[in-house]
Write an enzyme that holds these catalytic residues in place. Structure first.
Site, PDB file in Angstrom:
ATOM      1  N   ASN A  56      33.689  28.975  25.190  1.00  0.00           N
ATOM      2  CA  ASN A  56      35.056  29.421  24.941  1.00  0.00           C
ATOM      3  C   ASN A  56      35.778  29.684  26.259  1.00  0.00           C
ATOM      4  O   ASN A  56      35.315  30.462  27.094  1.00  0.00           O
ATOM      5  CB  ASN A  56      34.994  30.719  24.114  1.00  0.00           C
ATOM      6  CG  ASN A  56      36.347  31.350  23.903  1.00  0.00           C
ATOM      7  OD1 ASN A  56      37.372  30.666  23.920  1.00  0.00           O
ATOM      8  ND2 ASN A  56      36.346  32.661  23.695  1.00  0.00           N
TER       9      ASN A  56
ATOM     10  N   TYR B  80      62.700  42.940  70.713  1.00  0.00           N
ATOM     11  CA  TYR B  80      62.354  44.271  70.199  1.00  0.00           C
ATOM     12  C   TYR B  80      62.284  45.263  71.353  1.00  0.00           C
ATOM     13  O   TYR B  80      61.620  45.009  72.365  1.00  0.00           O
ATOM     14  CB  TYR B  80      60.995  44.156  69.495  1.00  0.00           C
ATOM     15  CG  TYR B  80      60.529  45.405  68.774  1.00  0.00           C
ATOM     16  CD1 TYR B  80      61.377  46.084  67.900  1.00  0.00           C
ATOM     17  CD2 TYR B  80      59.234  45.880  68.952  1.00  0.00           C
ATOM     18  CE1 TYR B  80      60.931  47.214  67.224  1.00  0.00           C
ATOM     19  CE2 TYR B  80      58.787  47.001  68.272  1.00  0.00           C
ATOM     20  CZ  TYR B  80      59.635  47.665  67.416  1.00  0.00           C
ATOM     21  OH  TYR B  80      59.200  48.780  66.749  1.00  0.00           O
TER      22      TYR B  80
ATOM     23  N   GLN C 249      47.535  48.616  27.100  1.00  0.00           N
ATOM     24  CA  GLN C 249      46.356  48.880  26.262  1.00  0.00           C
ATOM     25  C   GLN C 249      45.727  50.151  26.822  1.00  0.00           C
ATOM     26  O   GLN C 249      45.192  50.148  27.924  1.00  0.00           O
ATOM     27  CB  GLN C 249      45.382  47.695  26.361  1.00  0.00           C
ATOM     28  CG  GLN C 249      44.175  47.864  25.460  1.00  0.00           C
ATOM     29  CD  GLN C 249      43.051  46.864  25.787  1.00  0.00           C
ATOM     30  OE1 GLN C 249      42.980  46.316  26.874  1.00  0.00           O
ATOM     31  NE2 GLN C 249      42.185  46.644  24.820  1.00  0.00           N
TER      32      GLN C 249
ATOM     33  N   GLU D 168      29.234  35.563  21.355  1.00  0.00           N
ATOM     34  CA  GLU D 168      29.208  36.088  22.716  1.00  0.00           C
ATOM     35  C   GLU D 168      27.770  36.114  23.237  1.00  0.00           C
ATOM     36  O   GLU D 168      26.822  36.282  22.464  1.00  0.00           O
ATOM     37  CB  GLU D 168      29.819  37.496  22.752  1.00  0.00           C
ATOM     38  CG  GLU D 168      31.320  37.514  22.491  1.00  0.00           C
ATOM     39  CD  GLU D 168      32.112  36.634  23.451  1.00  0.00           C
ATOM     40  OE1 GLU D 168      31.977  36.818  24.675  1.00  0.00           O
ATOM     41  OE2 GLU D 168      32.846  35.750  22.980  1.00  0.00           O
TER      42      GLU D 168
ATOM     43  N   TYR E 195      57.758  32.312  72.844  1.00  0.00           N
ATOM     44  CA  TYR E 195      58.027  33.132  71.656  1.00  0.00           C
ATOM     45  C   TYR E 195      59.528  33.120  71.404  1.00  0.00           C
ATOM     46  O   TYR E 195      60.320  33.537  72.278  1.00  0.00           O
ATOM     47  CB  TYR E 195      57.539  34.574  71.841  1.00  0.00           C
ATOM     48  CG  TYR E 195      58.007  35.443  70.695  1.00  0.00           C
ATOM     49  CD1 TYR E 195      57.565  35.200  69.387  1.00  0.00           C
ATOM     50  CD2 TYR E 195      58.932  36.475  70.882  1.00  0.00           C
ATOM     51  CE1 TYR E 195      58.022  35.939  68.316  1.00  0.00           C
ATOM     52  CE2 TYR E 195      59.393  37.233  69.808  1.00  0.00           C
ATOM     53  CZ  TYR E 195      58.937  36.955  68.537  1.00  0.00           C
ATOM     54  OH  TYR E 195      59.382  37.683  67.468  1.00  0.00           O
TER      55      TYR E 195
ATOM     56  N   GLY F 147      31.302  32.937  25.779  1.00  0.00           N
ATOM     57  CA  GLY F 147      31.115  32.835  24.333  1.00  0.00           C
ATOM     58  C   GLY F 147      30.808  31.373  23.999  1.00  0.00           C
ATOM     59  O   GLY F 147      31.421  30.472  24.558  1.00  0.00           O
TER      60      GLY F 147
ATOM     61  N   GLY G 209      38.230  45.785  23.914  1.00  0.00           N
ATOM     62  CA  GLY G 209      37.912  44.395  23.653  1.00  0.00           C
ATOM     63  C   GLY G 209      39.155  43.522  23.557  1.00  0.00           C
ATOM     64  O   GLY G 209      40.287  44.001  23.503  1.00  0.00           O
TER      65      GLY G 209
ATOM     66  N   ARG H 250      66.924  35.880  89.130  1.00  0.00           N
ATOM     67  CA  ARG H 250      65.678  36.083  89.878  1.00  0.00           C
ATOM     68  C   ARG H 250      66.038  36.317  91.338  1.00  0.00           C
ATOM     69  O   ARG H 250      67.151  36.018  91.772  1.00  0.00           O
ATOM     70  CB  ARG H 250      64.783  34.846  89.742  1.00  0.00           C
ATOM     71  CG  ARG H 250      65.425  33.633  90.356  1.00  0.00           C
ATOM     72  CD  ARG H 250      64.647  32.364  90.116  1.00  0.00           C
ATOM     73  NE  ARG H 250      65.186  31.309  90.955  1.00  0.00           N
ATOM     74  CZ  ARG H 250      65.221  30.031  90.629  1.00  0.00           C
ATOM     75  NH1 ARG H 250      64.753  29.626  89.453  1.00  0.00           N
ATOM     76  NH2 ARG H 250      65.705  29.141  91.454  1.00  0.00           N
TER      77      ARG H 250
ATOM     78  N   ARG I  70      33.488  43.911  38.151  1.00  0.00           N
ATOM     79  CA  ARG I  70      32.584  43.047  38.922  1.00  0.00           C
ATOM     80  C   ARG I  70      33.223  42.553  40.224  1.00  0.00           C
ATOM     81  O   ARG I  70      32.536  42.023  41.079  1.00  0.00           O
ATOM     82  CB  ARG I  70      32.136  41.852  38.058  1.00  0.00           C
ATOM     83  CG  ARG I  70      31.116  42.250  36.989  1.00  0.00           C
ATOM     84  CD  ARG I  70      30.949  41.168  35.925  1.00  0.00           C
ATOM     85  NE  ARG I  70      32.053  41.166  34.966  1.00  0.00           N
ATOM     86  CZ  ARG I  70      32.142  40.342  33.922  1.00  0.00           C
ATOM     87  NH1 ARG I  70      31.185  39.451  33.702  1.00  0.00           N
ATOM     88  NH2 ARG I  70      33.158  40.411  33.090  1.00  0.00           N
TER      89      ARG I  70
HETATM   90  C1  UD1 Z   1      35.744  36.370  27.270  1.00  0.00           C
HETATM   91  C2  UD1 Z   1      35.471  35.829  25.858  1.00  0.00           C
HETATM   92  C3  UD1 Z   1      34.406  34.731  25.940  1.00  0.00           C
HETATM   93  C4  UD1 Z   1      34.907  33.639  26.868  1.00  0.00           C
HETATM   94  C5  UD1 Z   1      35.285  34.201  28.250  1.00  0.00           C
HETATM   95  C6  UD1 Z   1      35.999  33.137  29.040  1.00  0.00           C
HETATM   96  C7  UD1 Z   1      35.795  37.559  24.141  1.00  0.00           C
HETATM   97  C8  UD1 Z   1      35.151  38.578  23.324  1.00  0.00           C
HETATM   98  N1  UD1 Z   1      34.998  36.911  24.993  1.00  0.00           N
HETATM   99  O1  UD1 Z   1      34.569  36.974  27.772  1.00  0.00           O
HETATM  100  O2  UD1 Z   1      34.160  34.190  24.653  1.00  0.00           O
HETATM  101  O3  UD1 Z   1      33.894  32.646  26.999  1.00  0.00           O
HETATM  102  O4  UD1 Z   1      36.182  35.310  28.116  1.00  0.00           O
HETATM  103  O5  UD1 Z   1      36.281  33.547  30.361  1.00  0.00           O
HETATM  104  O6  UD1 Z   1      36.979  37.329  24.003  1.00  0.00           O
HETATM  105  N2  UD1 Z   1      40.800  42.299  28.467  1.00  0.00           N
HETATM  106  C9  UD1 Z   1      41.734  43.258  28.151  1.00  0.00           C
HETATM  107  N3  UD1 Z   1      41.348  44.351  27.442  1.00  0.00           N
HETATM  108  C10 UD1 Z   1      40.067  44.530  27.013  1.00  0.00           C
HETATM  109  C11 UD1 Z   1      39.124  43.548  27.332  1.00  0.00           C
HETATM  110  C12 UD1 Z   1      39.511  42.448  28.044  1.00  0.00           C
HETATM  111  O7  UD1 Z   1      42.901  43.125  28.514  1.00  0.00           O
HETATM  112  O8  UD1 Z   1      39.825  45.556  26.348  1.00  0.00           O
HETATM  113  C13 UD1 Z   1      41.240  41.120  29.213  1.00  0.00           C
HETATM  114  C14 UD1 Z   1      40.660  41.058  30.627  1.00  0.00           C
HETATM  115  O9  UD1 Z   1      41.577  41.597  31.554  1.00  0.00           O
HETATM  116  C15 UD1 Z   1      40.493  39.555  30.865  1.00  0.00           C
HETATM  117  C16 UD1 Z   1      40.301  38.999  29.463  1.00  0.00           C
HETATM  118  O10 UD1 Z   1      40.770  39.980  28.557  1.00  0.00           O
HETATM  119  O11 UD1 Z   1      41.660  38.990  31.422  1.00  0.00           O
HETATM  120  C17 UD1 Z   1      38.866  38.644  29.190  1.00  0.00           C
HETATM  121  O12 UD1 Z   1      38.052  39.802  29.290  1.00  0.00           O
HETATM  122  P1  UD1 Z   1      36.621  39.736  29.960  1.00  0.00           P
HETATM  123  O13 UD1 Z   1      36.019  41.083  29.918  1.00  0.00           O
HETATM  124  O14 UD1 Z   1      36.709  39.077  31.291  1.00  0.00           O
HETATM  125  O15 UD1 Z   1      35.860  38.783  28.908  1.00  0.00           O
HETATM  126  P2  UD1 Z   1      34.571  37.911  29.117  1.00  0.00           P
HETATM  127  O16 UD1 Z   1      33.366  38.756  29.034  1.00  0.00           O
HETATM  128  O17 UD1 Z   1      34.726  37.082  30.339  1.00  0.00           O
HETATM  129 CA    CA Z   2      36.332  36.913  31.996  1.00  0.00          CA
END
Ligand code: UD1
Ligand code: CA
Length: 451
Positions: free
Chosen positions: A173, A373, A78, A158, A352, A144, A83, A426, A18
């Site tokens: 959350n 320079y 990862q 969520e 300068y 969430g 997730g 000069r 995004r």
């Molecule tokens: C997440 C939370 C939501 C919370 C919100 C707060 C979950 C399922 N949801 O949603 O409850 O209200 O954050 O901002 O936890 N990331 C990884 N690997 C992945 C997925 C995510 O490293 O496979 C990392 C992202 O880089 C990010 C963080 O986890 O830093 C959160 O991921 P994001 O996709 O932004 O979650 P939200 O939809 O915002």
């Molecule tokens: Ca987020």
């Protein structure tokens, strides 16, 4: 608190689609520091003795940043983004050794403070098995929702999985969760992906912990602190909140800001008590301003050290490597780069000064330029103490002026000037008596002949 060990897992593998950017999301900056850097700083201040960062497979810049900011932290890749629970489990090797507290925190939540993180740890210390940091959201969309029944946190739902009724809940959350080290791994491994996005949601740990009869606690933080950044609009809003925090901090610390909302700070700006900052000043990274110094309006400073009692600006530019000793003065439209000014030295107008040293009490006249320079290499200009450089002089580096040297105005100085010597670089002035009238007569005659 200090006796408890703590492992923090920072989730930062998300691409941040995004943001519409090639840069991994957590490398976008707030106050001149990548978001994830703010998170690492807060964790360090909250006493986390071990930190694991979960990155994506294609993020060498992120790993490099972590190595630079926190050499002791380890990075885990990862490989597939399945997730937040799946991400946390990518740091499974870190979870294998025993630890008292396990914190999971997102790399895209840059404003969280160490105090809030400590608050989560305090709950673990008092016996909670799982702690969730929530906040009251003005607009809960996308977050969430924390579902509370009889004062107990029963689940996190969520957005995509929530019923219309659950969507009306505004207690959300933040993404910061604390696990007791004893249960962390087992809770995370019990999480499945039966949901709208087919992702492993870390938030499901709440329901599982409840089923196991563990103690689950929600604590409330402020929305400003816990805001998560998903878009550039949110990034800009977060920057404003960060700036407000810095402005408040420096004023509470004893500095005067004449128009706080027009002054912009970096994460590492240090203003010592007694400093004054006028309107529309920008502090890029790496600036320290000592007590009783004044930064006047419309100045831009980066990588600069400003000593006590100095006056900088209005309209001054201090670039990296600028060091001003006490009571130095840098005036309007003066640019300084990689240069030191001794105590009480001055460059008040339109100059300068780069790759140079200016001795104490020396005066650099208006329009002086150090020619540092030659198109290939940079060269230094060394100016001794109590010397005087006349207006509109050009100092062609490498060149040295001894203590007490005097350079006459309009000079081009290509050779060293020894101690207490006077240099003219000069042409000697020629005056022809009455010649102005004769010149005008001739020019007028030429013009009349043409018409
Ligand atoms: C997440 C939370 C939501 C919370 C919100 C707060 C979950 C399922 N949801 O949603 O409850 O209200 O954050 O901002 O936890 N990331 C990884 N690997 C992945 C997925 C995510 O490293 O496979 C990392 C992202 O880089 C990010 C963080 O986890 O830093 C959160 O991921 P994001 O996709 O932004 O979650 P939200 O939809 O915002
Ligand atoms: Ca987020």
């Amino acid at each position: 608190m200090t006796t408890r060990s703590c492992l923090s897992i920072v989730l930062a593998a998300g691409l941040g689609t995004r943001m519409k950017s090639d840069l991994p999301k957590v490398l976008h900056e707030i106050g001149g520091l990548p978001m994830v850097g703010h998170v690492l700083k807060a964790l360090q201040a909250a006493g986390s003795d071990r930190v694991s960062v979960v990155t994506g497979p294609d993020m060498p810049a992120l790993e490099e940043l972590v190595r630079k900011l926190m050499p002791a932290a380890d990075c885990h890749i990862q490989t597939e983004r399945l997730g937040t629970a799946h991400a946390a489990l990518s740091a499974k090797p870190s979870l294998a050794s025993p630890v008292d507290d396990v914190l999971v925190i997102f790399g895209d939540t840059p404003l969280v403070t160490s105090g809030t993180i400590r608050n989560v740890r305090r709950q673990l210390e008092s016996g909670a098995d799982l702690v969730v940091l929530g906040f009251e959201a003005k607009d809960p969309f996308g977050y969430g929702r924390l579902l509370i029944e009889d004062g107990r946190l029963v689940a996190i739902r969520e957005e995509k999985d929530a019923t219309p009724e659950e969507r009306r809940v505004t207690f959300c959350n933040s993404g910061i969760m604390g696990f007791s080290g004893e249960h962390a791994l087992s809770l995370m491994e019990a999480i499945g992906n039966q949901n709208a996005k087919r992702e492993f949601y870390l938030t499901d740990a709440v329901e599982i912990a409840n089923q196991r009869g563990l103690t689950v606690v929600a604590v409330e933080g402020s929305e400003t602190e816990t805001q998560g950044i998903n878009t550039r609009v949110q990034l800009a809003a977060c920057e404003e909140d960060f700036q407000d925090r810095m402005r408040r901090f420096v004023m509470e610390n004893g500095c005067t800001l004449l128009a706080p909302r027009t002054v912009y700070f970096s994460h590492d700006t240090r203003l010592e008590p007694g400093a004054t900052v006028e309107q529309n000043v920008v502090f890029a990274p790496g600036v320290r301003v000592a007590a009783d110094a004044t930064i006047r309006a419309f100045s831009h400073l980066e990588g600069a050290d400003v000593g006590t009692g100095c006056v900088v600006g209005p309209y001054a530019r201090l670039r990296p490597g600028t060091v001003l000793a006490s009571d130095a003065k840098i005036g309007n439209f003066v640019e300084v780069k990689n240069a030191t000014f001794g105590a009480g030295a001055k460059a008040n107008h339109l100059s300068y000064v780069g790759d140079a040293s200016v001795g104490s009490r020396s005066n650099i006249g208006a329009g002086t330029i150090t020619c540092n320079y030659d198109g290939y290499l940079k060269h230094r200009t060394e100016i001794g103490a109590a010397s005087f450089v006349g207006s509109n002089s050009t100092l062609v580096a490498p060149v040295r002026l001894g203590n007490g040297a005097f350079v006459s105005a309009g000079s081009v100085i290509t050779n060293d000037v020894s101690k207490d010597s006077l240099a003219f670089g000069r042409a000697r002035q020629v005056v022809k008596e009455g010649a102005a009238g004769r010149l005008r007569d001739r020019l007028k005659a030429e013009k009349d002949a043409k018409s």
